[in-house]
Design an enzyme around this catalytic site. Sequence first.
Site, PDB file in Angstrom:
ATOM      1  N   LYS A  23       0.813  -1.374   0.233  1.00  0.00           N
ATOM      2  CA  LYS A  23       0.306   0.218   0.002  1.00  0.00           C
ATOM      3  C   LYS A  23       1.021   1.002  -0.321  1.00  0.00           C
ATOM      4  O   LYS A  23       1.645   1.442   1.187  1.00  0.00           O
ATOM      5  CB  LYS A  23      -0.613   0.177   1.310  1.00  0.00           C
ATOM      6  CG  LYS A  23      -2.097   1.081   0.821  1.00  0.00           C
ATOM      7  CD  LYS A  23      -3.440   1.125   2.220  1.00  0.00           C
ATOM      8  CE  LYS A  23      -2.035   2.640   3.443  1.00  0.00           C
ATOM      9  NZ  LYS A  23      -1.621   4.100   2.184  1.00  0.00           N
ATOM     10  N   GLU A  28      10.460   1.701   9.828  1.00  0.00           N
ATOM     11  CA  GLU A  28      11.686   2.899  10.029  1.00  0.00           C
ATOM     12  C   GLU A  28      10.724   4.140   9.487  1.00  0.00           C
ATOM     13  O   GLU A  28       9.324   4.368   9.215  1.00  0.00           O
ATOM     14  CB  GLU A  28      11.814   3.050   8.542  1.00  0.00           C
ATOM     15  CG  GLU A  28      12.839   1.494   7.862  1.00  0.00           C
ATOM     16  CD  GLU A  28      13.824   1.052   7.827  1.00  0.00           C
ATOM     17  OE1 GLU A  28      14.631   2.403   8.686  1.00  0.00           O
ATOM     18  OE2 GLU A  28      15.158   0.651   7.561  1.00  0.00           O
ATOM     19  N   CYS A  67      13.654  11.691   5.707  1.00  0.00           N
ATOM     20  CA  CYS A  67      13.570  11.790   6.824  1.00  0.00           C
ATOM     21  C   CYS A  67      15.080  11.689   7.892  1.00  0.00           C
ATOM     22  O   CYS A  67      15.259  12.113   9.065  1.00  0.00           O
ATOM     23  CB  CYS A  67      13.401   9.807   7.752  1.00  0.00           C
ATOM     24  SG  CYS A  67      14.159   8.973   6.018  1.00  0.00           S
ATOM     25  N   GLU A 109       9.560  16.575  15.407  1.00  0.00           N
ATOM     26  CA  GLU A 109       9.935  16.525  13.549  1.00  0.00           C
ATOM     27  C   GLU A 109       8.772  16.919  13.545  1.00  0.00           C
ATOM     28  O   GLU A 109       7.629  17.512  13.447  1.00  0.00           O
ATOM     29  CB  GLU A 109       9.382  14.761  13.844  1.00  0.00           C
ATOM     30  CG  GLU A 109       9.763  14.552  12.067  1.00  0.00           C
ATOM     31  CD  GLU A 109       9.875  13.435  11.136  1.00  0.00           C
ATOM     32  OE1 GLU A 109       8.413  12.678  11.476  1.00  0.00           O
ATOM     33  OE2 GLU A 109      10.310  12.897  10.523  1.00  0.00           O
TER      34      GLU A 109
HETATM   35  P1  NAD Z   1       2.329   8.334   7.339  1.00  0.00           P
HETATM   36  O1  NAD Z   1       2.531   7.538   9.055  1.00  0.00           O
HETATM   37  O2  NAD Z   1       1.509   9.272   8.154  1.00  0.00           O
HETATM   38  O3  NAD Z   1       1.810   7.063   6.566  1.00  0.00           O
HETATM   39  C1  NAD Z   1       2.549   6.180   5.982  1.00  0.00           C
HETATM   40  C2  NAD Z   1       1.726   5.256   5.514  1.00  0.00           C
HETATM   41  O4  NAD Z   1       1.068   3.979   6.425  1.00  0.00           O
HETATM   42  C3  NAD Z   1       0.471   5.158   4.515  1.00  0.00           C
HETATM   43  O5  NAD Z   1       0.626   4.510   3.382  1.00  0.00           O
HETATM   44  C4  NAD Z   1       0.175   5.519   5.636  1.00  0.00           C
HETATM   45  O6  NAD Z   1      -1.696   5.486   4.289  1.00  0.00           O
HETATM   46  C5  NAD Z   1      -0.465   4.303   5.943  1.00  0.00           C
HETATM   47  N1  NAD Z   1      -1.282   4.281   7.733  1.00  0.00           N
HETATM   48  C6  NAD Z   1      -1.504   5.276   7.954  1.00  0.00           C
HETATM   49  N2  NAD Z   1      -2.004   4.932   9.637  1.00  0.00           N
HETATM   50  C7  NAD Z   1      -2.059   3.818   9.290  1.00  0.00           C
HETATM   51  C8  NAD Z   1      -2.563   2.671  10.280  1.00  0.00           C
HETATM   52  N3  NAD Z   1      -2.924   2.859  11.180  1.00  0.00           N
HETATM   53  N4  NAD Z   1      -2.287   1.800   9.503  1.00  0.00           N
HETATM   54  C9  NAD Z   1      -1.947   0.583   8.781  1.00  0.00           C
HETATM   55  N5  NAD Z   1      -1.522   2.307   7.245  1.00  0.00           N
HETATM   56  C10 NAD Z   1      -1.289   3.121   8.111  1.00  0.00           C
HETATM   57  O7  NAD Z   1       3.764   9.039   6.925  1.00  0.00           O
HETATM   58  P2  NAD Z   1       4.125   9.953   6.075  1.00  0.00           P
HETATM   59  O8  NAD Z   1       3.524  10.925   6.657  1.00  0.00           O
HETATM   60  O9  NAD Z   1       3.515   9.421   4.376  1.00  0.00           O
HETATM   61  O10 NAD Z   1       5.846   9.583   5.929  1.00  0.00           O
HETATM   62  C11 NAD Z   1       6.015  11.005   6.789  1.00  0.00           C
HETATM   63  C12 NAD Z   1       7.187  10.100   8.220  1.00  0.00           C
HETATM   64  O11 NAD Z   1       7.607   9.133   7.555  1.00  0.00           O
HETATM   65  C13 NAD Z   1       7.944  11.245   9.085  1.00  0.00           C
HETATM   66  O12 NAD Z   1       7.303  11.059   9.893  1.00  0.00           O
HETATM   67  C14 NAD Z   1       8.821  10.829   8.286  1.00  0.00           C
HETATM   68  O13 NAD Z   1      10.200  10.723   8.913  1.00  0.00           O
HETATM   69  C15 NAD Z   1       8.867   8.986   7.600  1.00  0.00           C
HETATM   70  N6  NAD Z   1       9.843   8.478   7.436  1.00  0.00           N
HETATM   71  C16 NAD Z   1      11.062   7.635   8.054  1.00  0.00           C
HETATM   72  C17 NAD Z   1      11.653   6.739   7.442  1.00  0.00           C
HETATM   73  C18 NAD Z   1      12.938   6.162   7.567  1.00  0.00           C
HETATM   74  O14 NAD Z   1      13.865   5.486   7.036  1.00  0.00           O
HETATM   75  N7  NAD Z   1      12.601   6.290   9.105  1.00  0.00           N
HETATM   76  C19 NAD Z   1      12.047   7.081   5.998  1.00  0.00           C
HETATM   77  C20 NAD Z   1      10.978   8.402   4.946  1.00  0.00           C
HETATM   78  C21 NAD Z   1       9.945   8.550   6.091  1.00  0.00           C
HETATM   79  O1  6OD Z   2      18.557   5.147   1.397  1.00  0.00           O
HETATM   80  C1  6OD Z   2      17.946   4.813   2.003  1.00  0.00           C
HETATM   81  O2  6OD Z   2      17.541   3.183   1.645  1.00  0.00           O
HETATM   82  C2  6OD Z   2      16.607   4.901   2.505  1.00  0.00           C
HETATM   83  N1  6OD Z   2      15.752   4.189   3.671  1.00  0.00           N
HETATM   84  C3  6OD Z   2      16.286   5.863   2.450  1.00  0.00           C
HETATM   85  C4  6OD Z   2      15.606   6.524   3.268  1.00  0.00           C
HETATM   86  C5  6OD Z   2      15.244   8.235   3.459  1.00  0.00           C
HETATM   87  C6  6OD Z   2      13.898   8.783   4.177  1.00  0.00           C
HETATM   88  O3  6OD Z   2      13.216   9.490   4.250  1.00  0.00           O
END
Ligand code: NAD
Ligand code: 6OD
Length: 486
Positions: free
Chosen positions: A179, A255, A289, A390
């Site tokens: 998804k 992540e 992130c 964040e």
């Molecule tokens: P989000 O958590 O709002 O959504 C991510 C996904 O989860 C979407 O597909 C959403 O539809 C789904 N989702 C939301 N609630 C859910 C639930 N209760 N059950 C199942 N699925 C659910 O995140 P976002 O706003 O799309 O992305 C931004 C966030 O992601 C930031 O906090 C960022 O730091 C984090 N992020 C982390 C990494 C990492 O590698 N650590 C990488 C990229 C983004």
């Molecule tokens: O470089 C990657 O593989 C990775 N997972 C990056 C994540 C970025 C977050 O927004």
Amino acid sequence: MPSSKILKNYVAGRFVDTENYFDDISPIDGSLVALVSEADDKLVDEAVSAAKEALNGEWGLMSVDARAAKLHEVADEIAARFDDFVAAEIADTGKAYAQVKNIDIPRGAANFRFFADLVLEQSEASFEMETLDGRGATNKIVNKPMGVVSVISPWNLPLLLMTWKVAPALAAGNAVIVKPSEETPSTATLLAEVMDSVGMPKGVFNLVHGFGPGSAGEFMVAHPNVDAITFTGESKTGTAIMKNAADKLKPVSFELGGKNAAIIFADADFEKAVAGTIRSAFSNCGQVCLCSERVYVERPIFDKFVAALKESAENIKIGRPEEGADMGPLISRRHREKVLSYFSLAIEEGATLVTGGSTPDFGDDRDNGAFIKPTIWTGLNDDARCVNEEIFGPVCHVFPFDQEDEVVNRANESDYGLAAAIWTTDMEKAERIARQMEVGICWVNDWFLRDLRTPFGGVKLSGIGREGGIHSLEFYSEPLTICLKH
Ligand code: NAD
Ligand code: 6OD
């Protein structure tokens, strides 16, 4: 039936429409990109059943070599449709061309090649043991797939982060229900087309569109026949998913968010540190992130560094990707409201605004988009919400520091623990500090440089487990020990 472009689900090798649609909106100008068919619980259930059948059928019987070859075909097909993927990612996100062409799409393809090659190098360990009767026994460790894996991904690097999970999951022999974020459904739909055109056995790759709670996201976490969940997104979403997965004790790979520190010492190469910090704070409109939202600068160069950062931030060209902009919009108006609320809060908390702090005024249809100015603050206390929560936008706060121990403590004083960047020419000091950072990855004199073989992930609120290389394959595999008595 609506007349706009429709993005469908892909279940059991078929593109499937449903009765409910939601809008995929361009953050560049607020226009409609597509209508997206929302999967209901029945369709998620069909996807899980199709995945189980695939595991019990052709896919489950396929040799590792054949599986790896299929994944190479997927990578080749992404490369062949490179321009379609670029256009789709840009339509959903508005991000800069350079970012999409050099990182998002090539890395999407590379993930398949990399894990296809890596799985071929995996060997099965075997241990001979003595037994009382003197005949001995052989212990073989066999890696089996986990089974049906739910892959839930975010909107900031849509194809890259989704394939970072799908590729190793498939390489290890699993079947997936994917998804994408509701904000960025387009490249996932193209990936379904790729899977279809390379003849991936039906049910191996299933795509469902929708939201989180009460929608596809929740259904694919709660489904009793889902064997593992891999998720990238916000930390609080991770908590919700974990609670939902707890009854069946499903393994999770998370992540999550970050509030990353950059530490700049007075002995750093000044120009490189400024350029690197501009990149680490403002890349992808601050929506990585790993972005540095907390910047600590050694006091002797603090004023000069802030002035240089301000000048460079003000030179960032904001606008449409086709105009050669360095920075596109935030992902949505809704996200912009959140970021702007932090802009107001920072002033209430006593920040000095160095630059930005508002939205640009273009005088054309981009004013219907989600653009925002790169923003720099100074003057906040360590306990201010704006330097602890964040924000996920093009914004950083710059603090002065005096002592090495002090800056290490302050950088580690965070609920998050994803990444850090250290800028210094003293490599001994760099390594000494890096070893103390409570994060999953620490760069020295760079940022977001990734070798796909290395572990990637965070500590504290930033995640559970590691992805990358063998670490990914370990999550997506269930080791079985077979003890053969001679
Ligand atoms: P989000 O958590 O709002 O959504 C991510 C996904 O989860 C979407 O597909 C959403 O539809 C789904 N989702 C939301 N609630 C859910 C639930 N209760 N059950 C199942 N699925 C659910 O995140 P976002 O706003 O799309 O992305 C931004 C966030 O992601 C930031 O906090 C960022 O730091 C984090 N992020 C982390 C990494 C990492 O590698 N650590 C990488 C990229 C983004
Ligand atoms: O470089 C990657 O593989 C990775 N997972 C990056 C994540 C970025 C977050 O927004």
